[in-house]
Design a protein around this motif. Sequence first.
Motif, PDB file in Angstrom:
ATOM      1  N   UNK A   1      10.743   2.920  15.387  1.00 45.34           N
ATOM      2  CA  UNK A   1      11.298   4.230  15.071  1.00 45.34           C
ATOM      3  C   UNK A   1      11.898   4.249  13.662  1.00 45.34           C
ATOM      4  N   UNK A   2      12.512   3.149  13.244  1.00 47.35           N
ATOM      5  CA  UNK A   2      13.049   3.048  11.888  1.00 47.35           C
ATOM      6  C   UNK A   2      11.956   3.143  10.843  1.00 47.35           C
ATOM      7  N   UNK A   3      10.834   2.465  11.096  1.00 46.05           N
ATOM      8  CA  UNK A   3       9.701   2.536  10.155  1.00 46.05           C
ATOM      9  C   UNK A   3       9.181   3.959  10.093  1.00 46.05           C
TER      10      UNK A   3
ATOM     11  N   UNK B   1       2.588   4.543   8.264  1.00 46.69           N
ATOM     12  CA  UNK B   1       2.954   5.418   9.384  1.00 46.69           C
ATOM     13  C   UNK B   1       1.994   5.290  10.551  1.00 46.69           C
ATOM     14  N   UNK B   2       0.696   5.245  10.253  1.00 51.90           N
ATOM     15  CA  UNK B   2      -0.295   5.092  11.324  1.00 51.90           C
ATOM     16  C   UNK B   2      -0.121   3.732  12.004  1.00 51.90           C
ATOM     17  N   UNK B   3       0.099   2.681  11.219  1.00 51.45           N
ATOM     18  CA  UNK B   3       0.294   1.350  11.801  1.00 51.45           C
ATOM     19  C   UNK B   3       1.544   1.319  12.684  1.00 51.45           C
ATOM     20  N   UNK B   4       2.632   1.924  12.223  1.00 57.11           N
ATOM     21  CA  UNK B   4       3.863   1.960  13.019  1.00 57.11           C
ATOM     22  C   UNK B   4       3.661   2.788  14.282  1.00 57.11           C
ATOM     23  N   UNK B   5       2.945   3.914  14.148  1.00 58.75           N
ATOM     24  CA  UNK B   5       2.660   4.750  15.314  1.00 58.75           C
ATOM     25  C   UNK B   5       1.829   4.006  16.348  1.00 58.75           C
TER      26      UNK B   5
END
Length: 194
Positions: free
Chosen positions: A12-14, A47-51
């Motif tokens: 969530x932080x990323x 963002x895609x990787x974190x998602x």
Amino acid sequence: MDADQTMRLVYLGVWGTVLISYFLIARTQSIGQSLRQLLLWGLIFVGVAAGYGLWQDVSQQSSVSVTGEGAVVLRAGRNGHFHLGLQVNGTPVDFIIDTGASDLVLSQEDAARVGLDPQNLPYLGQARTANGIVGLARVTLDEVALLHDELEIRDTQVPAFVNEGELDISLLGMGYLRRYARISIEGDRLILER
């Protein structure tokens, strides 16, 4: 806070950092157009990787469902263990299913949350664990309830133990599980029927 909660906070932080950075960079006029677009694409990639990581984290959590016949079906979490949330004396407590444990065993923290005073319990029993011998205090829980959707399974005057040592999560052992007529493990599913 356990490792799963920490990882969720990191994801969530990323995500938050990516969104804030995107808005800041998108509004910056002094950076060259090419550099600005490169940074934006980099942020989209992160963002895609974190998602994806957050989705994997959420989708791999153990889950509970109830069949039409009233059987409780637990799916193993990503660590391979089965987790079950119960109401103990009206307070939510997360348990890990431990068929190697003889009884329901509360951690010090959970014992305090359900209204017991772990500092003043008589730790007269002992248990051999992977971390050595620990003291156990026998207690009786007023109520242990499994509440899920329309299903309510309530047990009163449930014998249990409070662990004197370090215990990250409370254990749901055979003393409680024997209250079910059928317990079966089928792949990554554990099925409990009354």
